[in-house]
Design a protein around this motif. Structure first.
Motif, PDB file in Angstrom:
ATOM      1  N   GLY A 175      -8.281  16.624  -0.072  1.00 53.11           N
ATOM      2  CA  GLY A 175      -9.658  16.388   0.364  1.00 53.11           C
ATOM      3  C   GLY A 175      -9.923  14.914   0.574  1.00 53.11           C
ATOM      4  O   GLY A 175      -9.182  14.058   0.069  1.00 53.11           O
ATOM      5  N   ALA A 189      -8.875   4.967  -2.039  1.00 57.11           N
ATOM      6  CA  ALA A 189      -8.176   6.067  -2.715  1.00 57.11           C
ATOM      7  C   ALA A 189      -8.050   5.790  -4.220  1.00 57.11           C
ATOM      8  O   ALA A 189      -8.046   6.720  -5.024  1.00 57.11           O
ATOM      9  CB  ALA A 189      -6.801   6.281  -2.097  1.00 57.11           C
ATOM     10  N   HIS A 190      -7.960   4.490  -4.593  1.00 55.30           N
ATOM     11  CA  HIS A 190      -7.797   4.147  -6.017  1.00 55.30           C
ATOM     12  C   HIS A 190      -9.014   3.408  -6.582  1.00 55.30           C
ATOM     13  O   HIS A 190      -8.944   2.855  -7.672  1.00 55.30           O
ATOM     14  CB  HIS A 190      -6.551   3.265  -6.222  1.00 55.30           C
ATOM     15  N   THR A 236       0.864  -1.176   0.000  1.00 53.00           N
ATOM     16  CA  THR A 236       0.000   0.000   0.000  1.00 53.00           C
ATOM     17  C   THR A 236       0.897   1.221   0.000  1.00 53.00           C
ATOM     18  O   THR A 236       2.103   1.107  -0.218  1.00 53.00           O
ATOM     19  CB  THR A 236      -0.979  -0.005   1.196  1.00 53.00           C
ATOM     20  N   PRO A 251       0.357   6.651   3.560  1.00 51.15           N
ATOM     21  CA  PRO A 251      -0.716   7.206   4.408  1.00 51.15           C
ATOM     22  C   PRO A 251      -1.511   6.147   5.164  1.00 51.15           C
ATOM     23  O   PRO A 251      -2.171   6.463   6.152  1.00 51.15           O
ATOM     24  CB  PRO A 251      -1.640   7.929   3.423  1.00 51.15           C
ATOM     25  N   VAL A 252      -1.454   4.882   4.718  1.00 49.85           N
ATOM     26  CA  VAL A 252      -2.270   3.838   5.350  1.00 49.85           C
ATOM     27  C   VAL A 252      -1.644   3.394   6.687  1.00 49.85           C
ATOM     28  O   VAL A 252      -2.278   3.553   7.747  1.00 49.85           O
ATOM     29  CB  VAL A 252      -2.522   2.673   4.370  1.00 49.85           C
ATOM     30  N   SER A 300      -6.640  -1.779   2.034  1.00 51.91           N
ATOM     31  CA  SER A 300      -6.272  -0.823   1.004  1.00 51.91           C
ATOM     32  C   SER A 300      -6.461  -1.474  -0.368  1.00 51.91           C
ATOM     33  O   SER A 300      -5.798  -2.447  -0.693  1.00 51.91           O
ATOM     34  CB  SER A 300      -4.808  -0.411   1.198  1.00 51.91           C
ATOM     35  N   MET A 326      -5.263  -1.193  -3.083  1.00 55.07           N
ATOM     36  CA  MET A 326      -4.086  -0.525  -3.631  1.00 55.07           C
ATOM     37  C   MET A 326      -4.059  -0.625  -5.157  1.00 55.07           C
ATOM     38  O   MET A 326      -4.236  -1.694  -5.729  1.00 55.07           O
ATOM     39  CB  MET A 326      -2.852  -1.178  -3.006  1.00 55.07           C
TER      40      MET A 326
HETATM   41  C1  LIG Z   1      -3.547   8.939  -1.731  1.00 53.15           C
HETATM   42  C2  LIG Z   1      -3.753   7.770  -0.882  1.00 53.15           C
HETATM   43  C3  LIG Z   1      -4.288   7.852   0.413  1.00 53.15           C
HETATM   44  C4  LIG Z   1      -4.511   9.110   1.170  1.00 53.15           C
HETATM   45  O1  LIG Z   1      -4.908  10.179   0.514  1.00 53.15           O
HETATM   46  P1  LIG Z   1      -4.441  11.706   0.846  1.00 53.15           P
HETATM   47  O2  LIG Z   1      -5.638  12.425   0.406  1.00 53.15           O
HETATM   48  O3  LIG Z   1      -3.209  11.954   0.061  1.00 53.15           O
HETATM   49  O4  LIG Z   1      -4.217  11.799   2.331  1.00 53.15           O
HETATM   50  C5  LIG Z   1      -4.543   6.677   1.067  1.00 53.15           C
HETATM   51  N1  LIG Z   1      -4.282   5.486   0.522  1.00 53.15           N
HETATM   52  C6  LIG Z   1      -3.743   5.361  -0.681  1.00 53.15           C
HETATM   53  C7  LIG Z   1      -3.482   3.999  -1.219  1.00 53.15           C
HETATM   54  C8  LIG Z   1      -3.444   6.504  -1.423  1.00 53.15           C
HETATM   55  O5  LIG Z   1      -2.875   6.374  -2.635  1.00 53.15           O
END
Ligand SMILES: *Cc1c(COP(=O)(O)O)cnc(C)c1O
Length: 397
Positions: A198, A164-165, A92, A95-96, A136, A138
């Motif tokens: 955001g 996020a993805h 991942t 941030p995770v 995640s 990912m």
């Molecule tokens: C971008 C991302 C996050 C967190 O997003 P931010 O808005 O940048 O804090 C979490 N998990 C994954 C896998 C990411 O790519």
């Protein structure tokens, strides 16, 4: 003649005109704080939450300052605290595990398969170690969500989904982020909606949402939310939740609302680009494309392939040759974290034991962004370049 690609791998599309106009209206009003609304005006943030909840088919939504904030807020809303263990993916982005560390909890890493999803056998084996999984998705690869939820339900594990993805993706028709207790999304520039920074958090659990709203810094203004439960739910928890400010503002929400209306179209445009690269790379000797399961509707905002069991020097040579022809590839197998790529063992604040099968996958894992500023023809050019260079290095090795 050697083809060279001239595109920019980090250039997103401009913000749509309707979003720019909405942002100008907010700025002219002077009311940017989410709770600063005129009489009878719901405000852009509350409207975004309502529209996102509708789009995801869930009861509640909270807009926050970042995707990472949504993840840590989700952990707090489930009562995860110092010393608690949280299962999460070894493959991942930072941030995770960072969100887990931010509440004083400790990640327990679960391996990745050659299909780039969480290893469900490893998850089942570690299920007794924690009662929360921060899953995640990912790079947009969805695991078998039916089996994953079976494992977690049987073990009493609550699932937070990091989407996020996968905003807009589905597993057997179910939107990503709606299988777990909480779904978290990012609207950072490189994700599927772009407000610079955001995040969004969704759930069907009234008390979880009430806690998240209080945590995000609502003071006692929670009645200005539309996609949140009624005051009776807040009555139960409002004295117990610390304010950890991480609100979204009207400016970002104004930019996001018109983009949300285009999300499905954008997802299809990403997939046309993804398929062009995938088709061009298929059957390249030594290179493995990741077959996507039929149950999955994914969003191809990036693409991955594997140079499994290649010598590190050969992988680096492919990266070097592709870069010389304008194709920017990232490698998850490097010894040192570079840019946004890093491995579970480079997060030294989090304990980990070696996972040989995961290490083998990460050592061969190549990653590439597919911004919508690329045309389908651009993607065909990119695939030809990778195919030629990987093929040449493979043959010489
Ligand atoms: C971008 C991302 C996050 C967190 O997003 P931010 O808005 O940048 O804090 C979490 N998990 C994954 C896998 C990411 O790519």
């Amino acid at each position: 003649m050697t083809e060279v690609f001239k595109g920019n791998f980090t250039q997103q599309e401009p913000i749509p005109e309707a979003a720019i106009e909405a942002a100008l209206r907010v700025m002219r009003s002077g009311r940017l704080h989410r709770y600063n609304v005129a009489e009878g005006e719901p405000g852009e943030v509350a409207l975004l939450e309502q529209e996102f909840a509708q789009a995801m088919g869930v009861s509640y939504c909270l807009a926050v300052a970042s995707g990472g904030y949504a993840l840590s807020c989700a952990l707090r809303a489930l009562g995860v605290g110092p010393g608690d263990k949280v299962l999460t993916n070894a493959f991942t982005l930072a941030p995770v595990p960072g969100a887990i560390a931010s509440v004083g909890a400790v990640p327990v890493f679960v391996g990745v398969t050659e299909d780039l999803v969480i290893d469900l056998d490893d998850l089942a084996a570690k299920a007794g170690e924690a009662d929360v999984l921060m899953l995640s998705h990912m790079r947009g690869h969805l695991a078998d969500m039916d089996r994953l939820m079976e494992i977690c339900t049987a073990a009493g594990i609550r699932v937070i989904e990091d989407c996020a993805h996968t905003m807009g993706a589905r597993w057997r028709g179910r939107l990503s982020g709606t299988d777990g207790v909480i779904g978290c999304y990012s609207t950072q520039t490189y994700k599927h909606l772009n407000s610079g920074e955001g995040g969004l958090l969704v759930t069907d659990d009234a008390e979880v949402m009430a806690r998240a709203v209080m945590l995000s810094g609502s003071y006692m203004l929670y009645d200005r939310h539309i996609a949140a439960p009624g005051p009776e739910v807040f009555e139960r928890i409002r004295y117990d939740m610390p304010n950890i400010s991480g609100r979204m503002d009207h400016l970002r929400a104004a930019i996001l609302r018109p983009q949300l209306r285009d999300l499905a179209t954008q997802c299809d445009r990403w997939n046309a680009r993804y398929r062009a690269v995938e088709d061009g790379l298929r059957d390249t000797p030594g290179l493995r494309v990741v077959d996507r399961p039929e149950e999955e509707y994914f969003v191809g905002s990036s693409i991955q392939f594997l140079l499994l069991d290649w010598a590190p020097a050969a992988v680096q040579e492919v990266l070097r040759r592709c870069a010389a022809r304008g194709v920017e590839l990232k490698w998850f197998g490097g010894a040192e974290p570079v840019g946004f790529t890093s491995r579970y063992d480079s997060w030294r604040y989090a304990p980990s034991t070696a996972m040989p099968a995961t290490d083998r996958v990460l050592a061969g894992l190549i990653d590439m962004r597919l911004p919508l500023t690329f045309s389908v023809e651009d993607c065909q050019v990119i695939a030809r370049i990778i195919r030629a260079e990987a093929g040449a290095v493979f043959q010489s090795g």
